[in-house]
Design a protein around this motif. Structure first.
Motif, PDB file in Angstrom:
ATOM      1  N   ILE B 203     -11.950  19.331 -11.126  1.00  0.00           N
ATOM      2  CA  ILE B 203     -13.218  19.918 -11.551  1.00  0.00           C
ATOM      3  C   ILE B 203     -14.334  18.881 -11.667  1.00  0.00           C
ATOM      4  N   SER B 204     -14.072  17.799 -12.350  1.00  0.00           N
ATOM      5  CA  SER B 204     -15.140  16.853 -12.628  1.00  0.00           C
ATOM      6  C   SER B 204     -15.146  15.662 -11.676  1.00  0.00           C
ATOM      7  N   TYR B 205     -14.098  15.539 -10.888  1.00  0.00           N
ATOM      8  CA  TYR B 205     -14.053  14.377  -9.988  1.00  0.00           C
ATOM      9  C   TYR B 205     -13.879  14.810  -8.529  1.00  0.00           C
ATOM     10  N   GLY B 206     -12.800  15.562  -8.284  1.00  0.00           N
ATOM     11  CA  GLY B 206     -12.488  15.933  -6.900  1.00  0.00           C
ATOM     12  C   GLY B 206     -13.627  16.662  -6.234  1.00  0.00           C
ATOM     13  N   ARG B 207     -14.143  17.682  -6.939  1.00  0.00           N
ATOM     14  CA  ARG B 207     -15.187  18.527  -6.374  1.00  0.00           C
ATOM     15  C   ARG B 207     -16.396  17.693  -5.967  1.00  0.00           C
ATOM     16  N   ARG B 208     -16.855  16.828  -6.880  1.00  0.00           N
ATOM     17  CA  ARG B 208     -18.060  16.046  -6.597  1.00  0.00           C
ATOM     18  C   ARG B 208     -17.852  15.059  -5.461  1.00  0.00           C
ATOM     19  N   ASN B 209     -16.588  14.667  -5.264  1.00  0.00           N
ATOM     20  CA  ASN B 209     -16.323  13.664  -4.237  1.00  0.00           C
ATOM     21  C   ASN B 209     -15.641  14.238  -3.006  1.00  0.00           C
ATOM     22  N   LYS B 210     -15.774  15.562  -2.883  1.00  0.00           N
ATOM     23  CA  LYS B 210     -15.235  16.224  -1.701  1.00  0.00           C
ATOM     24  C   LYS B 210     -13.802  15.803  -1.385  1.00  0.00           C
ATOM     25  N   MET B 211     -12.980  15.846  -2.409  1.00  0.00           N
ATOM     26  CA  MET B 211     -11.597  15.442  -2.209  1.00  0.00           C
ATOM     27  C   MET B 211     -10.680  16.640  -2.114  1.00  0.00           C
ATOM     28  N   GLY B 212     -11.257  17.818  -1.900  1.00  0.00           N
ATOM     29  CA  GLY B 212     -10.434  19.002  -1.778  1.00  0.00           C
ATOM     30  C   GLY B 212     -10.030  19.545  -3.126  1.00  0.00           C
ATOM     31  N   ASP B 213      -9.170  20.567  -3.072  1.00  0.00           N
ATOM     32  CA  ASP B 213      -8.743  21.169  -4.329  1.00  0.00           C
ATOM     33  C   ASP B 213      -7.599  20.365  -4.930  1.00  0.00           C
ATOM     34  N   ALA B 214      -7.036  20.904  -5.983  1.00  0.00           N
ATOM     35  CA  ALA B 214      -5.970  20.175  -6.689  1.00  0.00           C
ATOM     36  C   ALA B 214      -4.839  19.806  -5.741  1.00  0.00           C
ATOM     37  N   ALA B 215      -4.451  20.756  -4.925  1.00  0.00           N
ATOM     38  CA  ALA B 215      -3.348  20.487  -3.999  1.00  0.00           C
ATOM     39  C   ALA B 215      -3.740  19.365  -3.042  1.00  0.00           C
ATOM     40  N   GLY B 216      -4.981  19.401  -2.585  1.00  0.00           N
ATOM     41  CA  GLY B 216      -5.462  18.353  -1.684  1.00  0.00           C
ATOM     42  C   GLY B 216      -5.421  16.984  -2.352  1.00  0.00           C
ATOM     43  N   MET B 217      -5.768  16.968  -3.617  1.00  0.00           N
ATOM     44  CA  MET B 217      -5.760  15.685  -4.329  1.00  0.00           C
ATOM     45  C   MET B 217      -4.330  15.174  -4.510  1.00  0.00           C
ATOM     46  N   LEU B 218      -3.420  16.115  -4.750  1.00  0.00           N
ATOM     47  CA  LEU B 218      -2.010  15.716  -4.866  1.00  0.00           C
ATOM     48  C   LEU B 218      -1.515  15.151  -3.537  1.00  0.00           C
ATOM     49  N   LYS B 219      -1.980  15.772  -2.464  1.00  0.00           N
ATOM     50  CA  LYS B 219      -1.547  15.285  -1.149  1.00  0.00           C
ATOM     51  C   LYS B 219      -2.099  13.883  -0.897  1.00  0.00           C
ATOM     52  N   TRP B 220      -3.321  13.663  -1.354  1.00  0.00           N
ATOM     53  CA  TRP B 220      -3.897  12.327  -1.197  1.00  0.00           C
ATOM     54  C   TRP B 220      -3.002  11.286  -1.901  1.00  0.00           C
ATOM     55  N   MET B 221      -2.514  11.661  -3.057  1.00  0.00           N
ATOM     56  CA  MET B 221      -1.610  10.739  -3.768  1.00  0.00           C
ATOM     57  C   MET B 221      -0.353  10.495  -2.947  1.00  0.00           C
ATOM     58  N   SER B 222       0.174  11.567  -2.393  1.00  0.00           N
ATOM     59  CA  SER B 222       1.431  11.406  -1.656  1.00  0.00           C
ATOM     60  C   SER B 222       1.221  10.483  -0.465  1.00  0.00           C
ATOM     61  N   GLU B 223       0.022  10.492   0.067  1.00  0.00           N
ATOM     62  CA  GLU B 223      -0.227   9.653   1.253  1.00  0.00           C
ATOM     63  C   GLU B 223      -0.555   8.213   0.898  1.00  0.00           C
ATOM     64  N   ASN B 224      -1.126   8.010  -0.267  1.00  0.00           N
ATOM     65  CA  ASN B 224      -1.622   6.666  -0.564  1.00  0.00           C
ATOM     66  C   ASN B 224      -0.794   5.861  -1.557  1.00  0.00           C
ATOM     67  N   ALA B 225       0.034   6.526  -2.320  1.00  0.00           N
ATOM     68  CA  ALA B 225       0.877   5.781  -3.256  1.00  0.00           C
ATOM     69  C   ALA B 225       2.078   5.226  -2.491  1.00  0.00           C
ATOM     70  N   VAL B 226       2.315   3.943  -2.646  1.00  0.00           N
ATOM     71  CA  VAL B 226       3.381   3.287  -1.894  1.00  0.00           C
ATOM     72  C   VAL B 226       4.256   2.510  -2.880  1.00  0.00           C
ATOM     73  N   PRO B 227       5.543   2.662  -2.789  1.00  0.00           N
ATOM     74  CA  PRO B 227       6.404   1.894  -3.692  1.00  0.00           C
ATOM     75  C   PRO B 227       6.088   0.401  -3.592  1.00  0.00           C
ATOM     76  N   LEU B 228       6.155  -0.279  -4.709  1.00  0.00           N
ATOM     77  CA  LEU B 228       5.701  -1.668  -4.788  1.00  0.00           C
ATOM     78  C   LEU B 228       6.246  -2.548  -3.663  1.00  0.00           C
ATOM     79  N   ALA B 229       7.527  -2.461  -3.434  1.00  0.00           N
ATOM     80  CA  ALA B 229       8.145  -3.344  -2.443  1.00  0.00           C
ATOM     81  C   ALA B 229       7.500  -3.122  -1.070  1.00  0.00           C
TER      82      ALA B 229
END
Ligand SMILES: Cc1ncc(C[n+]2csc(CCOP(=O)(O)OP(=O)(O)O)c2C)c(N)n1
Ligand SMILES: Cc1ncc(C[n+]2csc(CCOP(=O)(O)OP(=O)(O)O)c2C)c(N)n1
Ligand code: SF4
Ligand code: SF4
Ligand code: SF4
Ligand code: SF4
Ligand code: SF4
Ligand code: SF4
Ligand SMILES: [Mg+2]
Ligand SMILES: [Mg+2]
Lengths: 66, 271, 382, 173, 271, 382, 66, 173
Positions: B203-229
């Motif tokens: 609501i206060s971040y994704g929308r303003r930054n065109k990051m898609g809906d909640a599901a879209g933001m979750l997908k962004w995490m899945s794509e960008n979070a990488v295990p440390l090693a």
């Protein structure tokens, strides 16, 4: 042995996360913006919907025949 | 309905968070971690600051304390020192923890006092409607950064490490299951633990930054979070938006309340 | 403990707090309050208590609020700049009903001001420093022995009313040493921590007011699973937007104290039987005022003195009575004229109220106040 | 009522001396108030300690007209002896206050030098001063001030402190 | 008498510091650095907090600002942003900077705003008579740590680095000449610079901890301060009390006031 | 700019500040003041101005004080909890004589309180929130247009008196939108930054008071090498322990404002010509009070209304005049009864003063106030 | 060409740093606790005293014969 | 004087609609005050926006007795229509307020559905509602509300918004 999907409408806020992540695309939103199951039988009990629902509004369980 | 739900105050649900807000996911991870550890509800206290995320304390079935904006850690410090047998968990937002609460955060880490801080990082001030936080990435828009933020963001994990924390981990709302373990390990660590949980504020971040809906933001995490090693093996140019998750740092160090107990012993004539 | 000894005001304050059961201190150093922290740092561990120096004054009050919620009787101490920084969380203590004692050893402000100079410049701030409506108890001792007594009383009131209580010391009383004989430990009455009146299973609500309008929230870690918040909340402790509950809560917070206002209004009267003039005074200034009143009496001026120990809630009734009796009330204060405003209000035109402010780093001399008394007696009321 | 003021610079221990004197008075069953003030500059600068001793409760806590002022530095002497009236006594360290303020009754004693010479350390200057003060004022007995010093100082240093007291007491014949 | 003395307000000397206090030495290094850089006295502002060290601002011949305890950095931030052509130097103590001012310190570093912070580290609250600071080493005594400090101290240089500072150096009052260069480099760096100057407080710290007189404390520095390169070669067990000095870290990063100038340009229709 | 348009109170406040020359904003978000920051963030860059969001409210006021010293006209905005946090540095602005405007859009406290509910609970805090003696100017608008005007005035007073000025908005006025016609830019009078009256070489002393008792400290970066401190200082700006200077300084700080108190006391009177009763009101509540007074007048009750825009310094003279004229003064406030204490004091028994407090999250209705007026008119004064 | 040591008594606080670091041990404190030079001729102009004096109370200079 | 209340939940744009209506009134030379309130819970919960329109300056800024209440959710309808008197009008979204509060004059229109069906997005529900409100109240002319909407919305969306207005206006024959 089928799968039972329980939705708690009073908790559901219609965010669509469950629907977006459901691999079988069997979840959708009704006019009041609440989740409903379009085809319970197709459910594969992957748990994605329950895992990701931020509102604890959907639960999936193997139906235990009594 | 689920066994971990005994850690919720079921009569307080549904929670107040917006549709799609990730806070509910992170809060569930805390409950599951509590279950995994078999935390004693009578001897665990949850302390939060002020912000959307900080409302979580009201939904958790322990002694809970919803403090003032930024001040959860010193309140928690008082609780822990007053009764060192209590497990104290702090729930805080990125603004609460690293803006107004930044000093308490680094001093809690410095003392290595046994608190577990779960930082709900949605990169924004959710509660007040989308102002930039110290964790808003440069260039992102916020109501107080209409031209894009010119600030550089903290890495709260690096900060905690430099300040003296003994357990530091990062997870995401997408990686809900591993997050449970990261939290459980943090609670088990006898010292200051930070678990940064990346979560979505559609609501206060994704929308303003065109990051898609909640599901879209979750997908962004899945794509960008990488295990440390794996993250450490990435070339600089591959990194982009990617960030490491998992246990980022761990050490053994004297814990404050235990050290103070020694002072008491000494003063009372013990050795 | 009951032998005569030389003691500093700050020391007596610290000792009094410990005598009343304080076993937790959190704070941040600032002159002229630092001795309180230093004494606590030295003495608490031996009592099994806890001292912690925090990163700033905000953390200093937060840690103490946390400790109080987890069952400790807790104290913080500070002076002007630090007192200003603590204001937000003083309000937190009011609304969340947490027993809390704050010693403010006043020094001359504003800002860094005149750091080692005595003043009584935080009197109004003690009442109004935090935002929103809230009651306040503030006590100001005039002797070293009374610093001890006031500390005991402050701790007891904090527990009894579950509210922040301010000890308004000033540099004069805080830093002076004088002969004291402390009461025996067994003669000190201690108000015990309030306890839940029933269990969770019996429907315990932490913020249900008892007959005295004060609730009995459980200490953390006692199995009651309570929720504490700085939002307006109902009896369960959870936030509510109800306008009824909001109104009732704000009212109850005030009334739990105002209903016993007479009981907690402590003051002395000297030479008031036949007084035509009165000096209204408090704190360190009262010592000088007493000397001045005696000087004036020797000149045959019928002047008396009323010394307030309870600054807040303000002693309206006492002042009204005095105003009905005397022609003029002189209010010497080490500030630009603060409590005199309250005296004026309470006097409601019944007596002339004359401010005698002093704000030049020095304390009053008996002569100065005596001269002002002489003027009272010669000038005609306008 | 006796009003006594000790002054000097930060490290000279005038506050400790004042406390010891006040405690001695209490030992003799008297009332006593002790106070101090620093200059606005926390560091360096002149510092002042006062003791009032009386048979009755002391209300106004500061010295109004001192009976005795003892000054260990020039700056302190200049700053804190002005309100001494003519029948009061000004005691100064004659080395450190080369330029004595005008006053009818000035007692000059090389207090610091006595401490250094007698005890090897200027650390004892304040106790030497106390001995002298007791002699000058007679406000407490020499025995009481001995007891009072013994109570305050670290046990290992009691003997030296007793010597210091005596040196001060005997400095004035 | 010396050319750098034009950077002092000679009529304000002697300063108020105690005999042997190291603050005077560090302050001279600042004046010498100013001379070395030929700093324009009209375009340089010195901002300090509250503490013994923070009294230095009053002796320096520039526009000077003696703020409130802990708040020098945000005041300085306002000055720099209001008039970015000014060079702004912050003088602060260990308590001022890392206790009450800790949050401002890390946020200044995060923004990498062009300020040079000279941290007079005497490991104690000097002004108020010797209470423990966040830089008091564990075990050392202070009036508020009569049994020895149980806290772990920050490494302010590590903290600044984790927070985002672009120049970080450490010197000592003993190494008075190299300190001048470290300060000069810090002032030259266009970004947030930290120069930690280890200095002696014989009165409120040394005495209580039996560290000898001022000269003794300076000797301790000479024995324990080790140039970074040499320090890194020390084996763990050789380190003991030793600590590295010199430039500890440096990087190039966007400077806040310059970045904000771009926003202004953008808003005014420029590109 | 001079066309009718719909505008929010907070927006008008921001616009007014900019119209008066504010080109620097520093602060920290908090409802219900956040719009002010947000508007500044959006609009200042285009004007070449600077917006910065700081790490907390303390930094929010510190940055603005710094900017003001370096020549900018600067604003910060906040609400209750943030206002409490800013208190220490408000005192700094007083003693260091730094022009500074703080908008406090009041919300219901104490502590987190009822975050979105309107209140007038910080009225006394605005006067007494910081430690030590200091004067205070606080202005409270009742319309959106006046929010603009008050902002202009606040900026001008801050510059003219070199002191912090508080804009006491409340949630009602801050968040409502109404039709406004703003003045043309050229019709807005702007008090320019005071300038040094001589050079360093000519012996310039930054804190020498001018005829109006206000000094002319130079902006940083203009070659005057001035020193600014929160310690008591003399005309040179350097700290002093002199008791004379201390006394003079504290006195001058108060007198620079009190000497023109009448001029800066802004208020309106309505229906007061023949009034037997008066409603004393301010801020958003005044709107409802006006409606109520009209209702009461329609019933034939001779009631008037006095609306204060200047809250501090308090309008003693105005109240005294009113008290002499009417029998009773009703003071409706969205708090537990705050400014009513000042009214009582100033009335000095000349008229009965009746508090009508409201603290239940809702604003008054005209009916409520009207009923209270009816009671005034029927009840006999005790 | 000798060495001139200037001491500013009004600034000196007698901290002893200069004396402690003087390699020639030619600095000492007087009764009033101020620095004085015992043997100026022995000075080697090493500058330690000036460098380390926290109070800018001692300066060493080559005497320029005029 | 006309007192109009719009209510719904957070994301439905009732505040924007109220602002547009107030601006329209101003365009017609009238006085207008607009205000809103959120529940105590910042997120979720019912939100309410009010507009008062009058020929004279409006003092008391909140609706005392609404002439019209338009409710877009059940929760809002339940919470904010209680003070509607009998000659007022209650307008509800008939899908989202399945359980209409008792009132003599209830107008039921499927506002959200109309928006979705007519324009593909429920985003336009608030503008559809505005159209309807103008029809029901006649408080401003349809032309003015069009102008007012056009001024507020992003230029690219003007056309769709005009359609939305029209759909709402025509929803009531
Ligand atoms: C002292 C104070 N300042 C400001 C606020 C207003 N406020 C409430 S929450 C918040 C920020 C919340 O952001 P964050 O901590 O990231 O939590 P989120 O809402 O994003 O979970 C602010 C600024 C406040 N309540 N108190
Ligand atoms: C808000 C506030 N809190 C506390 C103080 C008291 N105080 C003044 S200086 C100081 C600490 C000084 O320590 P540091 O910053 O290390 O400076 P130093 O004196 O050692 O140079 C303290 C606690 C104050 N002036 N203001
Ligand atoms: S994820 Fe949960 S809240 Fe969201 S739509 Fe599905 S069931 Fe409803
Ligand atoms: S369990 Fe999997 S397949 Fe079944 S509804 Fe949920 S997400 Fe879809
Ligand atoms: S504003 Fe953002 S963080 Fe807050 S509840 Fe809504 S989605 Fe969650
Ligand atoms: S107390 Fe310490 S830091 Fe302060 S002036 Fe004295 S020696 Fe220096
Ligand atoms: S170092 Fe300087 S202050 Fe210290 S004794 Fe030598 S000359 Fe004096
Ligand atoms: S210059 Fe060197 S030798 Fe000469 S006095 Fe100074 S320290 Fe001694
Ligand atoms: Mg956040
Ligand atoms: Mg220090």
């Amino acid at each position: 042995m089928g799968i039972e999907i329980t939705t708690l409408k009073e908790r559901c806020k219609g965010c669509n996360i469950c629907a977006a992540f459901c691999p079988k695309k069997i979840l959708a939103m009704d006019t009041l913006g609440k989740v409903y199951v379009t085809d319970e039988k197709a459910c594969i009990n992957c748990g994605q919907c329950e895992l990701r629902c931020p509102d604890y509004a959907i639960y999936v369980e193997k139906k235990v025949e009594k | 309905m689920r066994s971990y739900e005994k850690y919720f105050r079921m009569n307080r649900l549904p929670h107040i968070w917006c549709p799609g807000c990730g806070n509910g996911i992170v809060m569930k991870s805390i409950a599951k971690a509590a279950e995994q550890l078999g935390l004693d509800q009578d001897n665990t206290v949850i302390v939060s600051g002020i912000g959307c995320s900080s409302r979580a304390s009201g939904y958790m079935n322990f002694d809970t304390l919803h403090t003032a904006h930024g001040r959860a850690i010193p309140f928690a410090t008082g609780i822990k020192l007053a009764n060192p047998k209590l497990k104290v968990i702090v729930i805080t937002g990125d603004g609460d923890c690293t803006a107004i609460g930044g000093n308490h955060f680094i001093h809690g880490a410095r003392r290595n006092i046994d608190l577990t801080v779960i930082l709900f990082n949605n990169n924004i001030y959710g509660m007040t409607g989308g102002q930039a936080s110290p964790l808003t990435p440069t260039g992102k828009k916020a109501t107080t950064a209409p031209f894009g933020s010119v600030d550089t963001a903290f890495d709260p994990c690096e900060l905690a490490k430099a300040a003296g924390a003994s357990y530091i981990a990062r997870g995401t709302a997408f990686h809900a299951k591993p997050l449970v373990d990261l939290i459980a390990q943090g609670i088990s660590n006898n010292g200051f633990s930070l678990v940064e949980a990346i979560t979505q504020c559609p609501i206060s971040y994704g929308r303003r930054n065109k990051m898609g809906d909640a599901a879209g933001m979750l997908k962004w995490m899945s794509e960008n979070a990488v295990p440390l090693a794996a993250y450490e093996k990435l070339a600089e140019e591959q990194k982009g938006d990617k960030f490491p998750i998992g246990v980022l740092y761990q050490k053994t160090a004297p814990e404050y309340s235990a050290e103070y107990a020694k002072v008491i012993k000494l003063a009372q004539g013990g050795k | 403990m009951s032998q005569a000894r030389l003691m500093q005001g700050n020391e007596a304050c610290a000792e009094g707090a410990m005598a009343a059961g304080v076993n937790f201190f959190g704070g941040y150093p600032i002159t002229p309050s630092t001795e309180i922290a230093e004494i606590m740092a030295k003495e608490l561990p031996a009592l099994g208590g806890t001292f912690i120096q925090m990163e700033d004054e905000i953390a200093g009050i937060a840690v103490v609020l946390g400790a109080a919620l987890a069952g400790r009787k807790a104290l913080t101490a500070t002076s002007g700049p630090g007192f200003s920084l603590k204001q937000e969380l003083i309000g937190y203590g009011c609304i969340a009903e947490i027993p809390l004692v704050i010693a403010n050893v006043q020094r001359m402000g504003p800002a860094t001001g005149q750091p080692t100079s005595p003043a009584q410049g935080d009197v109004m701030q003690a009442r109004w420093g935090t935002h929103g409506d809230h009651p306040m108890i503030a006590l100001s001792p005039w002797t070293v022995r009374e610093s001890f007594d006031v500390a005991v009383m402050a701790v007891n009131y904090a527990e009894r009313f579950r509210t922040p209580v301010i000890i308004l010391l000033d540099e004069v009383v805080g830093h002076m040493r004088e002969k004291v004989v402390l009461p025996k430990a067994e003669d000190i009455e201690i108000y015990p921590r309030r306890k839940p009146n029933c269990t969770r299973e019996e429907g315990y609500k932490p913020y249900t007011p008892m007959a005295d309008l004060v609730p009995n929230p459980a200490d953390f870690g006692t199995g009651h699973h309570i929720h504490v918040t700085g939002l307006i909340h109902d009896e369960t402790g959870f936030p509510t937007g109800s306008s009824k509950v909001t109104e009732d809560t704000i009212q109850r917070l005030h009334q739990k104290i105002s209903r016993v206002q007479d009981e907690i209004t402590h003051y002395d009267e000297f030479f008031m039987e036949d007084a035509e003039y009165a000096v209204l005074t408090y704190g360190g200034t009262a010592r000088t005022a007493y000397a001045a009143v005696k000087m004036a009496r020797q000149q045959g001026i019928k002047v008396g003195m009323v010394r307030l120990m309870t600054i807040w809630p303000f002693a309206d009734k006492v002042i009204k009575k005095v105003a009905q009796k005397v022609k003029k009330i002189l209010v010497p204060e080490m500030n630009y004229g603060q409590l005199v405003l309250e005296v004026e209000r309470a006097a409601a035109g019944q007596a002339a109220v004359i401010s005698l402010p002093k704000y030049n780093t020095e304390i009053f001399t008996p002569k100065e106040i005596c001269t002002a008394i002489e003027e009272l007696a010669t000038e005609v009321v306008k | 009522m006796q009003q006594i003021r000790l002054c000097g610079s930060g490290g000279q221990g005038v506050i400790t001396a004042a406390i010891i004197l006040a405690e001695a008075a209490i030992m003799e069953g008297k009332e006593s108030v002790q106070s101090q003030s620093y200059g606005p500059e926390a560091r360096g600068g002149a510092s002042k300690a006062e003791v009032i001793i009386s048979e009755e409760f002391i209300y106004h806590p500061k010295v109004v007209t001192p009976d005795v002022v003892l000054a260990l530095t020039q700056q302190a002497a200049d700053k804190y002896s002005a309100d001494l009236c003519d029948n009061g006594v000004l005691v100064i360290d004659e080395d450190l206050v080369p330029d004595s303020p005008e006053h009818p009754n000035v007692i000059k004693v090389p207090l610091t030098r006595l401490a250094v010479e007698g005890l090897g350390k200027d650390l004892f200057t304040n106790i030497v001063s106390l001995g002298l003060l007791v002699k000058v004022t007679g406000v407490v007995s020499f025995e009481t001030i001995q007891k009072s010093v013994a109570k305050r100082v670290p046990p290992a240093t009691i003997e030296k402190n007793m010597q210091a007291l005596r040196i001060g007491f005997d400095a004035l014949a």
